[in-house]
Motif scaffolding. Structure first.
Motif, PDB file in Angstrom:
ATOM      1  N   TRP A 141       0.728  -1.239   0.034  1.00 54.17           N
ATOM      2  CA  TRP A 141       0.129   0.147   0.019  1.00 54.17           C
ATOM      3  C   TRP A 141       1.039   1.340  -0.073  1.00 54.17           C
ATOM      4  CZ3 TRP A 141      -5.303   1.075   0.137  1.00 54.17           C
ATOM      5  CH2 TRP A 141      -6.106   0.007   0.092  1.00 54.17           C
ATOM      6  N   GLY A 142       2.308   1.403   0.196  1.00 52.49           N
ATOM      7  CA  GLY A 142       3.100   2.375   0.309  1.00 52.49           C
ATOM      8  C   GLY A 142       2.978   2.971  -1.091  1.00 52.49           C
ATOM      9  N   LYS A 143       2.841   4.162  -0.975  1.00 53.69           N
ATOM     10  CA  LYS A 143       2.637   5.319  -2.111  1.00 53.69           C
ATOM     11  C   LYS A 143       1.103   5.058  -3.112  1.00 53.69           C
ATOM     12  CE  LYS A 143       7.544   5.717  -2.991  1.00 53.69           C
ATOM     13  NZ  LYS A 143       8.525   5.364  -3.788  1.00 53.69           N
ATOM     14  N   ALA A 144       0.236   4.217  -2.365  1.00 51.23           N
ATOM     15  CA  ALA A 144      -1.143   3.868  -3.249  1.00 51.23           C
ATOM     16  C   ALA A 144      -1.884   5.449  -2.997  1.00 51.23           C
ATOM     17  CB  ALA A 144      -1.695   2.666  -2.587  1.00 51.23           C
ATOM     18  N   LEU A 145      -2.655   5.716  -3.788  1.00 53.80           N
ATOM     19  CA  LEU A 145      -3.514   6.652  -3.909  1.00 53.80           C
ATOM     20  C   LEU A 145      -5.147   6.167  -3.995  1.00 53.80           C
ATOM     21  CD1 LEU A 145      -1.652   9.154  -6.576  1.00 53.80           C
ATOM     22  CD2 LEU A 145      -1.576   9.059  -4.166  1.00 53.80           C
ATOM     23  N   GLU A 146      -5.692   6.524  -2.976  1.00 51.62           N
ATOM     24  CA  GLU A 146      -7.115   6.158  -2.839  1.00 51.62           C
ATOM     25  C   GLU A 146      -8.095   7.311  -3.093  1.00 51.62           C
ATOM     26  OE1 GLU A 146      -9.768   3.214  -0.201  1.00 51.62           O
ATOM     27  OE2 GLU A 146      -8.070   3.977   0.542  1.00 51.62           O
ATOM     28  N   TYR A 147      -8.892   6.991  -4.093  1.00 48.17           N
ATOM     29  CA  TYR A 147     -10.117   8.052  -4.560  1.00 48.17           C
ATOM     30  C   TYR A 147     -11.356   7.888  -3.298  1.00 48.17           C
ATOM     31  CZ  TYR A 147      -7.894   8.781  -9.048  1.00 48.17           C
ATOM     32  OH  TYR A 147      -7.224   9.355 -10.117  1.00 48.17           O
ATOM     33  N   VAL A 148     -11.888   9.123  -3.028  1.00 45.90           N
ATOM     34  CA  VAL A 148     -12.862   9.170  -2.464  1.00 45.90           C
ATOM     35  C   VAL A 148     -13.815  10.061  -2.542  1.00 45.90           C
ATOM     36  CG1 VAL A 148     -13.721   9.328   0.305  1.00 45.90           C
ATOM     37  CG2 VAL A 148     -11.437   8.547  -0.357  1.00 45.90           C
TER      38      VAL A 148
END
Length: 239
Positions: A141-148
């Motif tokens: 998950w390091g450097k992951a980008l999650e849309y919300v």
């Protein structure tokens, strides 16, 4: 007269590392013509987009369509002890949520994620980081980008799009872990009678019941390899 559609030519030139005069020479146009293409004073043809894409080693779509800027609204940090510290970047909004008052404003974030992902509603990004000493199953998950989805957060309501789905939730009464209060959690939301909710996080192995929520905003999706999706992080013009 139709207003010219903003393009992404200048951004792609910056990413390529080439000087504009070099791009103009390879394209066979004057620097003035290149400038007019960048600033939409002269519309580009499909062939222009193809030529620039070949020079800049990208796709014509990346030339023609301006990258959409989504604000980085918060962070999720995986700690050494496998707990996740989630927080919002806006102190003003956080204080409003903690005090239970309405928030009149939006996310005035400096850092944005630029991508060609189109969504029919406003979205923000939760930026993931992982402790250097963490070696567990979520290290990827390091450097992951999650849309919300943004609206439920700013307007402070529970979106029905979260029912049975993963969401970011703000607990009216904080969850206390080792003496530390946590308002912002993430998990699958289930409505209960009386206007309260269950939140389950199977990955972390916890289940909260009869929770009053200030908001529940749907998680739309996660990108684990942002650079391979052509996503960049930077400051929005005027921010």
């Amino acid at each position: 007269m139709m207003k010219p559609m903003p393009n992404n030519l200048n951004k792609m030139i910056e990413l390529s590392g080439l000087q504009k005069k070099v791009v103009a020479e390879r394209k066979g146009v004057t620097p003035e013509t290149l400038s007019r293409h960048i600033h939409e004073r002269v519309p580009m043809t499909i062939q222009d987009a193809r030529d620039y894409a070949e020079i800049l080693d990208c796709t014509p779509n990346e030339i023609v369509f301006e990258a959409i800027a989504q604000p980085i609204i918060g962070t999720c940090h995986i700690m050494d002890d496998k707990t996740i510290n989630r927080k919002l970047n806006s102190e003003k909004l956080t204080k409003a949520l903690e005090s239970g008052v309405a928030y009149n404003g939006h996310f005035n974030c400096v850092d944005h994620v630029f991508s060609h992902t189109y969504l029919p509603y406003a979205a923000g990004i939760m930026q993931w980081t992982v402790s250097k000493k963490y070696m567990g199953q979520w290290a990827y998950w390091g450097k992951a980008l999650e849309y919300v989805m943004l609206e439920p957060i700013v307007e402070q309501y529970v979106s029905e799009e979260t029912f049975g789905k993963v969401a970011f939730c703000w607990l009216k009464n904080p969850w206390i872990i080792d003496g530390v209060p946590f308002h912002l959690v993430a998990g699958v939301v289930y409505p209960e009678p009386g206007g309260v909710y269950q939140i389950m996080n199977h990955d972390l192995g916890w289940h909260l019941k009869e929770q009053e929520l200030v908001f529940a905003a749907p998680s739309i999706g996660v990108t684990y390899r942002p650079t391979l999706r052509g996503m960049t992080i930077g400051k929005k013009k005027g921010a």
